[in-house]
Motif scaffolding. Sequence first.
Motif, PDB file in Angstrom:
ATOM      1  N   VAL A   1       0.863  -1.177   0.000  1.00 51.85           N
ATOM      2  CA  VAL A   1       0.000   0.000   0.000  1.00 51.85           C
ATOM      3  C   VAL A   1       0.900   1.228   0.000  1.00 51.85           C
ATOM      4  O   VAL A   1       1.602   1.500   0.983  1.00 51.85           O
ATOM      5  N   HIS A   2       0.877   1.974  -1.091  1.00 48.36           N
ATOM      6  CA  HIS A   2       1.734   3.154  -1.223  1.00 48.36           C
ATOM      7  C   HIS A   2       1.343   4.234  -0.235  1.00 48.36           C
ATOM      8  O   HIS A   2       2.194   4.843   0.403  1.00 48.36           O
ATOM      9  N   GLY A   3       0.056   4.482  -0.127  1.00 52.88           N
ATOM     10  CA  GLY A   3      -0.433   5.423   0.870  1.00 52.88           C
ATOM     11  C   GLY A   3      -0.802   6.791   0.351  1.00 52.88           C
ATOM     12  O   GLY A   3      -1.740   7.405   0.869  1.00 52.88           O
ATOM     13  N   VAL A   4      -0.073   7.300  -0.665  1.00 48.27           N
ATOM     14  CA  VAL A   4      -0.328   8.661  -1.143  1.00 48.27           C
ATOM     15  C   VAL A   4      -0.243   8.682  -2.674  1.00 48.27           C
ATOM     16  O   VAL A   4       0.706   9.226  -3.245  1.00 48.27           O
ATOM     17  N   LEU A   5      -1.235   8.120  -3.322  1.00 48.96           N
ATOM     18  CA  LEU A   5      -1.227   8.033  -4.784  1.00 48.96           C
ATOM     19  C   LEU A   5      -1.854   9.277  -5.409  1.00 48.96           C
ATOM     20  O   LEU A   5      -2.782   9.208  -6.217  1.00 48.96           O
ATOM     21  N   ASN A   6      -1.318  10.442  -5.032  1.00 50.09           N
ATOM     22  CA  ASN A   6      -1.742  11.699  -5.639  1.00 50.09           C
ATOM     23  C   ASN A   6      -1.165  11.809  -7.045  1.00 50.09           C
ATOM     24  O   ASN A   6      -0.176  11.138  -7.382  1.00 50.09           O
ATOM     25  N   SER A   7      -1.738  12.703  -7.858  1.00 45.67           N
ATOM     26  CA  SER A   7      -1.282  12.791  -9.249  1.00 45.67           C
ATOM     27  C   SER A   7       0.134  13.357  -9.364  1.00 45.67           C
ATOM     28  O   SER A   7       0.795  13.159 -10.378  1.00 45.67           O
ATOM     29  N   ASP A   8       0.619  14.031  -8.336  1.00 43.89           N
ATOM     30  CA  ASP A   8       2.017  14.482  -8.353  1.00 43.89           C
ATOM     31  C   ASP A   8       2.968  13.369  -7.931  1.00 43.89           C
ATOM     32  O   ASP A   8       4.195  13.545  -8.005  1.00 43.89           O
ATOM     33  N   ASN A   9       2.430  12.230  -7.498  1.00 42.21           N
ATOM     34  CA  ASN A   9       3.250  11.076  -7.125  1.00 42.21           C
ATOM     35  C   ASN A   9       3.192   9.956  -8.148  1.00 42.21           C
ATOM     36  O   ASN A   9       3.652   8.847  -7.873  1.00 42.21           O
ATOM     37  N   ILE A  10       2.614  10.221  -9.312  1.00 45.69           N
ATOM     38  CA  ILE A  10       2.580   9.239 -10.392  1.00 45.69           C
ATOM     39  C   ILE A  10       3.480   9.745 -11.509  1.00 45.69           C
ATOM     40  O   ILE A  10       3.169  10.734 -12.179  1.00 45.69           O
TER      41      ILE A  10
ATOM     42  N   THR B   1     -10.818   8.281   4.773  1.00 43.05           N
ATOM     43  CA  THR B   1     -11.899   7.720   3.943  1.00 43.05           C
ATOM     44  C   THR B   1     -11.466   6.472   3.196  1.00 43.05           C
ATOM     45  O   THR B   1     -12.274   5.875   2.482  1.00 43.05           O
ATOM     46  N   GLY B   2     -10.213   6.077   3.333  1.00 48.21           N
ATOM     47  CA  GLY B   2      -9.729   4.892   2.628  1.00 48.21           C
ATOM     48  C   GLY B   2      -9.582   5.095   1.132  1.00 48.21           C
ATOM     49  O   GLY B   2      -9.649   4.131   0.367  1.00 48.21           O
ATOM     50  N   LEU B   3      -9.343   6.328   0.709  1.00 49.80           N
ATOM     51  CA  LEU B   3      -9.229   6.616  -0.722  1.00 49.80           C
ATOM     52  C   LEU B   3      -8.122   5.802  -1.371  1.00 49.80           C
ATOM     53  O   LEU B   3      -8.268   5.333  -2.500  1.00 49.80           O
ATOM     54  N   TYR B   4      -7.015   5.626  -0.647  1.00 51.24           N
ATOM     55  CA  TYR B   4      -5.870   4.904  -1.205  1.00 51.24           C
ATOM     56  C   TYR B   4      -5.660   3.564  -0.502  1.00 51.24           C
ATOM     57  O   TYR B   4      -4.522   3.102  -0.336  1.00 51.24           O
ATOM     58  N   ALA B   5      -6.746   2.946  -0.081  1.00 48.85           N
ATOM     59  CA  ALA B   5      -6.670   1.639   0.566  1.00 48.85           C
ATOM     60  C   ALA B   5      -6.131   0.586  -0.399  1.00 48.85           C
ATOM     61  O   ALA B   5      -6.116   0.773  -1.623  1.00 48.85           O
ATOM     62  N   PHE B   6      -5.703  -0.520   0.147  1.00 49.81           N
ATOM     63  CA  PHE B   6      -5.073  -1.604  -0.617  1.00 49.81           C
ATOM     64  C   PHE B   6      -5.818  -1.927  -1.913  1.00 49.81           C
ATOM     65  O   PHE B   6      -5.249  -1.864  -3.011  1.00 49.81           O
ATOM     66  N   ALA B   7      -7.091  -2.245  -1.811  1.00 50.05           N
ATOM     67  CA  ALA B   7      -7.845  -2.684  -2.981  1.00 50.05           C
ATOM     68  C   ALA B   7      -8.352  -1.538  -3.838  1.00 50.05           C
ATOM     69  O   ALA B   7      -8.976  -1.773  -4.880  1.00 50.05           O
TER      70      ALA B   7
ATOM     71  N   GLY C   1      -9.584  -3.107   2.629  1.00 49.31           N
ATOM     72  CA  GLY C   1      -9.684  -1.764   3.172  1.00 49.31           C
ATOM     73  C   GLY C   1      -8.461  -1.293   3.932  1.00 49.31           C
ATOM     74  O   GLY C   1      -8.492  -0.209   4.530  1.00 49.31           O
ATOM     75  N   PHE C   2      -7.380  -2.054   3.918  1.00 49.05           N
ATOM     76  CA  PHE C   2      -6.188  -1.700   4.683  1.00 49.05           C
ATOM     77  C   PHE C   2      -5.576  -0.410   4.131  1.00 49.05           C
ATOM     78  O   PHE C   2      -5.345  -0.270   2.935  1.00 49.05           O
ATOM     79  N   THR C   3      -5.310   0.543   5.016  1.00 52.63           N
ATOM     80  CA  THR C   3      -4.705   1.818   4.603  1.00 52.63           C
ATOM     81  C   THR C   3      -3.345   1.980   5.261  1.00 52.63           C
ATOM     82  O   THR C   3      -3.074   1.431   6.331  1.00 52.63           O
ATOM     83  N   ALA C   4      -2.496   2.785   4.617  1.00 53.02           N
ATOM     84  CA  ALA C   4      -1.150   3.012   5.133  1.00 53.02           C
ATOM     85  C   ALA C   4      -1.031   4.327   5.878  1.00 53.02           C
ATOM     86  O   ALA C   4      -0.222   4.454   6.797  1.00 53.02           O
ATOM     87  N   ALA C   5      -1.796   5.322   5.477  1.00 54.85           N
ATOM     88  CA  ALA C   5      -1.659   6.665   6.041  1.00 54.85           C
ATOM     89  C   ALA C   5      -2.745   6.929   7.079  1.00 54.85           C
ATOM     90  O   ALA C   5      -3.934   6.728   6.810  1.00 54.85           O
TER      91      ALA C   5
END
Length: 465
Positions: free
Chosen positions: A250-259, A289-295, A280-284
Motif C-alpha cells: 500500500v503506497h499510501g499517497v497516490l496523488n497525481s504528483d506522485n505518479i 476515507t480509505g481513498l488509497y486503501a489496498f484494494a 480496506g487496509f490503509t497506510a496513512a
Amino acid sequence: MTILPQASTYRPETIIHELGGEFYDPVDAAAFPQHILRFRNDRWAETVGLADLTDEQWIAHFGRFEPLDGTLPQPLALRYHGHQFRSYNPEIGDGRGFLFAQMRDQKDRLMDLGTKGSGQTPYSRFGDGRLTLKGGVREILATEMLEALGVETSKTFSLIETGEALERNDEPSPTRSSVMVRLSHGHIRIGTFQRLATFQQPENMEKLIAYCLKHYFGEEAGDDAPQRLLSHVVAGGAKLAASYMAAGFVHGVLNSDNIGITTESFDYGPWRFTPRWEPGFTAAYFDQTGLYAFARQAEAIHWDIAQLAVSLRLVQDEADPLIKLVEGFGPLYRDAYLERMLWRLGVESRGTSDDVRLFTAVEKALRESNVTIDRFFFDWRGGQRRGPSPADGIYESEAFADVADAMKAYAAAKPAHAYWSDDAPCSMHIEEVEAIWARIDEADDWTMLNEKVAAIRRMGEAMRQ
C-alpha cells in the motif's frame, strides 16, 4: 526472468535542459553540519558507472552536492501541480528535493538522480526542506522490498545523516535528519502536465510530450503524440497497480504528483505492506476515507491517469481517442494482475481459463482466511503446497482445497533456491520496520537494517529463478 543490474560506464547527460527554464528553477543544496554515510547502493551505482567512487567522493556529490562531471552544473527544482486526495493544489513542486544529475544506464536509458531532504526551494512553502533519518531508512526498506517482489520502483541510491535536529508533528521530536538520493527513470509527473494545462501553455505541453516520448519511450512526436503518450501511461499504470496488489503493498499517497509519467513507483512516505488480504487496509493515518486503501489503488491510479488525459486536451482536439484509452485501463489491469499473481506463485501461465480459475481461488482464499500474504506465497511457491508450515491448519479449509485443485493444472516444480527451504518468508511488516528504526535511534546500531537488506536481496534472487 528478471535480469540483475549490469555494470556500465559513466555517461552523463543534461537532457532536461531541452525543456527550458519554464519547467524548473535552479536551486542550491542546504549546507548540512554533518555528513555521515549510512547507505550507498553500489549494486545500482554500477549500472550508471558510479560504483568506483570513494566514500569521500560519494559524500561530496551526494551530501554536499558538488556537481558530477558532465551533467547538471546546478540542481533543478522541478515545477508541477497535482491533485492531493482529489483536491487540486497549484502550490506544490519540488519542495524538499531537486533533480541533481542525469546519465545513461547500461540499457542506454536516461536516468535521473533526484533528492529528498536536500533543503528549501521556491516550493517549500512552510516546510524546512529536510528529511528525517527514519524517513530515509523507511525508503530504503520500501524500495528494496518492492524491487525483490518485481515492482518497477525507484532505487534508494544514497542515504547520508546530516546532523540536524528536526521538529515533526507526527513523530517524536526532535529527530535525526538525513538527505537521500534516489535513482529513477525520470521525474516527470502527471502533475507536470496538469500545471501546463492550468496555465494554458500549449507550446510547452507539446514540448513536454515530445520530450517524454523521445527519452522515455524511444518515439518521435507526431500528430498522434498525445494519444501515444497516454497509451504508454495507461499500460504502465495498470502494471503498477497490479504489481502493488501481488506484492501486498500500500503506497499510501497516490496523488497525481506522485505518479511518474514512466509509471515507475516512487516517493515513499506512509507506505505499508498489508499482512493479510484486507481490501480496506490503509497506510496513512490521514487517509480517513480509505481513498488509497489496498484494494482501491487501481482506482486511484486510473483516476490520476484520467487527469493526464484531461490535461492533454490542451493540445488534442478530439476527446474520444483519449477517453477510449483511459477506458482501456480496466482490461489491462485485470490481465496484469493475473500475470503478477502467477509470477509470485512461480507458475507458468497456461493462457486459458485455468489461469483465471487459479487466480480466483487464490484471491478468495487469501481474503477469507487469516494467513499472511507472504506466508501463503512462500508455502505454495512453484505450484504445490510445501510444508510443514504454521499455516497448515488454515490450509485444510475449503477455500484452500479450491486452490490445491486449481493448481493441479500446472506442472509443479520444486523451487531450487535455498531460500525456499527457510523456516519463514522474508516479510516487511510495520513491527519489523519499527524495530529496525528503534535499534538505530536508541543505539546507533545499523546491523538489523544491513541484515534486512541482505535478506531481501536474497529473496529477490530466489524470486528471479
